[in-house]
Scaffold this motif. Structure first.
Motif, mmCIF file in Angstrom:
data_model
loop_
_atom_site.group_PDB
_atom_site.id
_atom_site.type_symbol
_atom_site.label_atom_id
_atom_site.label_comp_id
_atom_site.label_asym_id
_atom_site.label_seq_id
_atom_site.Cartn_x
_atom_site.Cartn_y
_atom_site.Cartn_z
ATOM 1 N N MET A 1 -9.362 37.902 -98.090
ATOM 2 C CA MET A 1 -10.428 37.066 -97.606
ATOM 3 C C MET A 1 -9.992 35.601 -97.697
ATOM 4 N N GLU A 2 -10.132 34.915 -96.621
ATOM 5 C CA GLU A 2 -9.794 33.490 -96.599
ATOM 6 C C GLU A 2 -10.923 32.690 -97.240
ATOM 7 N N THR A 3 -10.566 31.673 -97.994
ATOM 8 C CA THR A 3 -11.578 30.828 -98.612
ATOM 9 C C THR A 3 -11.391 29.388 -98.171
ATOM 10 N N LYS A 4 -12.452 28.623 -98.258
ATOM 11 C CA LYS A 4 -12.439 27.197 -97.932
ATOM 12 C C LYS A 4 -12.873 26.413 -99.164
ATOM 13 N N MET A 5 -12.360 25.226 -99.307
ATOM 14 C CA MET A 5 -12.735 24.364 -100.413
ATOM 15 C C MET A 5 -13.663 23.267 -99.897
ATOM 16 N N THR A 6 -14.663 22.958 -100.706
ATOM 17 C CA THR A 6 -15.599 21.902 -100.357
ATOM 18 C C THR A 6 -16.032 21.184 -101.629
ATOM 19 N N THR A 7 -16.629 20.053 -101.478
ATOM 20 C CA THR A 7 -17.148 19.302 -102.613
ATOM 21 C C THR A 7 -18.662 19.349 -102.565
ATOM 22 N N ILE A 8 -19.261 19.640 -103.710
ATOM 23 C CA ILE A 8 -20.719 19.665 -103.806
ATOM 24 C C ILE A 8 -21.118 18.695 -104.908
ATOM 25 N N ARG A 9 -22.083 17.876 -104.615
ATOM 26 C CA ARG A 9 -22.575 16.933 -105.626
ATOM 27 C C ARG A 9 -23.884 17.463 -106.207
ATOM 28 N N PHE A 10 -23.929 17.589 -107.536
ATOM 29 C CA PHE A 10 -25.118 18.049 -108.240
ATOM 30 C C PHE A 10 -25.678 16.906 -109.068
ATOM 31 N N PRO A 11 -26.991 16.821 -109.178
ATOM 32 C CA PRO A 11 -27.544 15.906 -110.171
ATOM 33 C C PRO A 11 -27.045 16.341 -111.559
ATOM 34 N N GLU A 12 -26.823 15.401 -112.437
ATOM 35 C CA GLU A 12 -26.224 15.699 -113.744
ATOM 36 C C GLU A 12 -26.987 16.771 -114.506
ATOM 37 N N ASP A 13 -28.323 16.695 -114.535
ATOM 38 C CA ASP A 13 -29.089 17.686 -115.290
ATOM 39 C C ASP A 13 -28.946 19.093 -114.697
ATOM 40 N N LEU A 14 -28.909 19.203 -113.375
ATOM 41 C CA LEU A 14 -28.723 20.496 -112.735
ATOM 42 C C LEU A 14 -27.324 21.039 -113.018
ATOM 43 N N TYR A 15 -26.326 20.188 -112.974
ATOM 44 C CA TYR A 15 -24.958 20.609 -113.259
ATOM 45 C C TYR A 15 -24.854 21.147 -114.689
ATOM 46 N N GLN A 16 -25.471 20.482 -115.638
ATOM 47 C CA GLN A 16 -25.416 20.923 -117.030
ATOM 48 C C GLN A 16 -26.109 22.277 -117.207
ATOM 49 N N ARG A 17 -27.236 22.471 -116.521
ATOM 50 C CA ARG A 17 -27.921 23.768 -116.581
ATOM 51 C C ARG A 17 -27.063 24.864 -115.942
ATOM 52 N N LEU A 18 -26.455 24.552 -114.797
ATOM 53 C CA LEU A 18 -25.571 25.501 -114.131
ATOM 54 C C LEU A 18 -24.412 25.884 -115.038
ATOM 55 N N LYS A 19 -23.830 24.908 -115.688
ATOM 56 C CA LYS A 19 -22.712 25.135 -116.604
ATOM 57 C C LYS A 19 -23.129 26.056 -117.757
ATOM 58 N N VAL A 34 -20.959 30.482 -105.572
ATOM 59 C CA VAL A 34 -20.648 31.368 -104.442
ATOM 60 C C VAL A 34 -21.637 32.524 -104.389
ATOM 61 N N GLU A 35 -21.898 33.167 -105.540
ATOM 62 C CA GLU A 35 -22.829 34.288 -105.548
ATOM 63 C C GLU A 35 -24.243 33.848 -105.168
ATOM 64 N N SER A 36 -24.665 32.694 -105.649
ATOM 65 C CA SER A 36 -26.006 32.194 -105.321
ATOM 66 C C SER A 36 -26.136 31.878 -103.842
ATOM 67 N N VAL A 37 -25.143 31.217 -103.280
ATOM 68 C CA VAL A 37 -25.177 30.880 -101.856
ATOM 69 C C VAL A 37 -25.125 32.152 -101.021
ATOM 70 N N GLN A 38 -24.278 33.094 -101.422
ATOM 71 C CA GLN A 38 -24.174 34.346 -100.674
ATOM 72 C C GLN A 38 -25.521 35.068 -100.652
ATOM 73 N N GLN A 39 -26.201 35.116 -101.787
ATOM 74 C CA GLN A 39 -27.511 35.760 -101.826
ATOM 75 C C GLN A 39 -28.522 35.016 -100.962
ATOM 76 N N ALA A 40 -28.435 33.696 -100.947
ATOM 77 C CA ALA A 40 -29.396 32.898 -100.180
ATOM 78 C C ALA A 40 -29.233 33.081 -98.679
ATOM 79 N N VAL A 41 -28.011 33.252 -98.205
ATOM 80 C CA VAL A 41 -27.796 33.342 -96.762
ATOM 81 C C VAL A 41 -27.710 34.777 -96.249
ATOM 82 N N ASP A 42 -27.650 35.739 -97.137
ATOM 83 C CA ASP A 42 -27.532 37.137 -96.720
ATOM 84 C C ASP A 42 -28.918 37.691 -96.380
ATOM 85 N N GLU A 43 -29.207 37.807 -95.107
ATOM 86 C CA GLU A 43 -30.532 38.263 -94.671
ATOM 87 C C GLU A 43 -30.859 39.653 -95.187
#
Length: 113
Positions: A1-19, A34-43
């Protein structure tokens, strides 16, 4: 599977919770995003998901709650049958992650550290 790299900016508090959540689930931040985005876009995930599957997907199952002799796993106080994602026998010393729920059968995959 080919992958692409991108930059995502998170608010600091959200990033800390995600971490924190990623660490708790023994996942990398990238895997969580990746798993969260995949679930969000998978109809089909939305149309075929149940409340129960949403509550148990991505749950970490400690080794003590996997009963290889009976083929059962205990998640959130409920016993389910399970399959391993790689079709290998359970490794008794490592935790597993719930990656799919279909009816009363869960697919679990070993968490590699």
């Amino acid at each position: 599977m080919e992958t692409k790299m991108t930059t995502i900016r998170f608010p600091e508090d959200l990033y800390q919770r995600l971490k924190q959540v990623a660490a708790k689930k023994h996942l990398s931040i990238n895997q969580m995003v990746v798993e969260s985005v995949q679930q969000a876009v998978d109809e089909t995930a939305v149309s075929n998901s149940t409340m129960e599957s949403r509550l148990i997907l991505n749950e970490v199952v400690p080794p003590a709650k996997i009963f290889a002799d009976s083929g059962l796993v205990l998640v959130n106080g409920i016993y389910y049958r399970y399959l391993t994602s790689d079709n290998q026998p359970i490794q008794p010393e490592i935790p597993y992650l719930v990656v799919e729920a279909v009816g009363n059968i869960l697919t679990i995959k070993p968490i590699q550290k």
